[in-house]
Scaffold this motif. Structure first.
Motif, PDB file in Angstrom:
ATOM      1  N   ALA A   1     -30.900   9.793  29.707  1.00 25.50           N
ATOM      2  CA  ALA A   1     -31.072   9.821  30.895  1.00 25.50           C
ATOM      3  C   ALA A   1     -31.533  11.050  31.479  1.00 25.50           C
ATOM      4  O   ALA A   1     -30.669  12.010  31.465  1.00 25.50           O
ATOM      5  N   TRP A   2     -32.687  11.152  31.756  1.00 27.67           N
ATOM      6  CA  TRP A   2     -33.096  12.388  32.615  1.00 27.67           C
ATOM      7  C   TRP A   2     -33.666  11.882  34.214  1.00 27.67           C
ATOM      8  O   TRP A   2     -34.298  10.790  34.158  1.00 27.67           O
ATOM      9  N   GLN A   3     -33.848  12.599  34.956  1.00 24.52           N
ATOM     10  CA  GLN A   3     -34.247  12.434  36.413  1.00 24.52           C
ATOM     11  C   GLN A   3     -35.429  13.071  36.890  1.00 24.52           C
ATOM     12  O   GLN A   3     -35.475  14.515  36.397  1.00 24.52           O
ATOM     13  N   VAL A   4     -36.237  12.634  37.558  1.00 28.34           N
ATOM     14  CA  VAL A   4     -37.493  13.445  38.242  1.00 28.34           C
ATOM     15  C   VAL A   4     -37.156  14.323  38.879  1.00 28.34           C
ATOM     16  O   VAL A   4     -36.263  13.822  40.030  1.00 28.34           O
TER      17      VAL A   4
ATOM     18  N   THR B   1     -34.977  16.643  34.604  1.00 27.18           N
ATOM     19  CA  THR B   1     -33.886  17.381  34.406  1.00 27.18           C
ATOM     20  C   THR B   1     -32.675  16.577  33.797  1.00 27.18           C
ATOM     21  O   THR B   1     -32.704  15.131  34.329  1.00 27.18           O
ATOM     22  N   PRO B   2     -31.885  16.892  33.236  1.00 26.12           N
ATOM     23  CA  PRO B   2     -30.878  15.866  32.632  1.00 26.12           C
ATOM     24  C   PRO B   2     -30.205  15.268  33.620  1.00 26.12           C
ATOM     25  O   PRO B   2     -29.837  15.883  34.659  1.00 26.12           O
ATOM     26  N   TYR B   3     -29.628  13.987  33.485  1.00 29.89           N
ATOM     27  CA  TYR B   3     -29.007  13.086  34.596  1.00 29.89           C
ATOM     28  C   TYR B   3     -27.529  13.187  34.508  1.00 29.89           C
ATOM     29  O   TYR B   3     -27.009  12.932  33.178  1.00 29.89           O
TER      30      TYR B   3
ATOM     31  N   ASN C   1     -39.358  11.886  42.916  1.00 28.86           N
ATOM     32  CA  ASN C   1     -37.970  12.825  42.696  1.00 28.86           C
ATOM     33  C   ASN C   1     -36.818  11.811  42.843  1.00 28.86           C
ATOM     34  O   ASN C   1     -37.034  11.102  43.709  1.00 28.86           O
ATOM     35  N   GLY C   2     -36.121  11.958  41.983  1.00 33.28           N
ATOM     36  CA  GLY C   2     -34.718  10.990  42.053  1.00 33.28           C
ATOM     37  C   GLY C   2     -34.629   9.898  40.951  1.00 33.28           C
ATOM     38  O   GLY C   2     -33.713   9.480  40.799  1.00 33.28           O
ATOM     39  N   MET C   3     -35.865   9.649  40.781  1.00 28.54           N
ATOM     40  CA  MET C   3     -35.910   8.352  39.913  1.00 28.54           C
ATOM     41  C   MET C   3     -35.350   8.892  38.258  1.00 28.54           C
ATOM     42  O   MET C   3     -35.335   9.859  37.905  1.00 28.54           O
ATOM     43  N   VAL C   4     -34.348   7.952  37.930  1.00 28.80           N
ATOM     44  CA  VAL C   4     -33.601   8.222  36.469  1.00 28.80           C
ATOM     45  C   VAL C   4     -34.492   7.540  35.398  1.00 28.80           C
ATOM     46  O   VAL C   4     -35.032   6.366  35.574  1.00 28.80           O
ATOM     47  N   LEU C   5     -34.808   8.273  34.331  1.00 31.62           N
ATOM     48  CA  LEU C   5     -35.992   7.694  33.300  1.00 31.62           C
ATOM     49  C   LEU C   5     -35.097   7.738  32.029  1.00 31.62           C
ATOM     50  O   LEU C   5     -34.116   8.578  31.732  1.00 31.62           O
TER      51      LEU C   5
END
Length: 122
Positions: free
Chosen positions: A31-34, A120-122, A61-65
Motif C-alpha cells: 500500500a502506497w499513498q498519493v 509514498t509508503p502508507y 492526494n491521500g488516496m491509498v493505492l
C-alpha cells in the motif's frame, strides 16, 4: 488406508496448499499513498510506464493505492519495504511503479502505472 481415503486426503492437502498460495499472493500487494500532487490536480494512472501512455484514471492526494510491487529499473517495493520511508521514496522517485486498481469502479481491476515522485509508503 483404501484408495478412496488416499485420494480424499490428497485432495484436501492440495486444496489447502492452493488456498494458502492464493492468500500469500493477495498479501503481496504493497500500500502506497498519493502525495505531493499540486493543489487542485490529480495523479494520473497510465496504461504503460510513460507520460504519453493512455490515462486510465486519476486519484487525488491521500488516496491509498494497491501496488503490485513492480517498478521500472528493477525496483521491487516488497524488497525495499524494510528501509526507512525516505529511502523507499528515494528509490522510486524517478521510476514508474505498477498499481492494481478499478478505474471504472465496477469490480474489474486492471494494472496501471504511476510516477514514483507522487507516491509514498502508507
Amino acid at each position: 488406508m483404501n484408495m478412496l481415503s488416499k485420494m480424499t486426503a490428497a485432495l484436501v492437502v492440495a486444496s489447502t496448499v492452493g488456498l494458502l498460495a492464493g492468500q500469500a499472493h493477495a498479501a503481496a500487494f504493497a500500500a502506497w499513498q498519493v502525495t505531493d500532487v499540486p493543489f487542485g490536480d490529480t495523479l494520473n494512472i497510465r496504461k504503460y510506464p510513460s507520460n504519453g501512455s493512455q490515462k486510465q484514471a486519476a486519484y487525488p492526494n491521500g488516496m491509498v493505492l494497491q501496488m503490485t510491487g513492480t517498478c521500472t529499473g528493477g525496483v521491487d517495493l516488497l524488497n525495499i519495504s524494510h528501509l526507512p520511508e525516505w529511502k523507499q521514496e528515494q528509490r522510486v522517485r524517478y521510476r514508474w511503479c505498477q498499481v492494481w486498481h478499478d478505474p471504472a469502479q465496477n469490480g474489474h481491476f486492471v494494472t496501471g502505472w504511476v510516477y514514483g515522485k507522487y507516491i509514498t509508503p502508507y
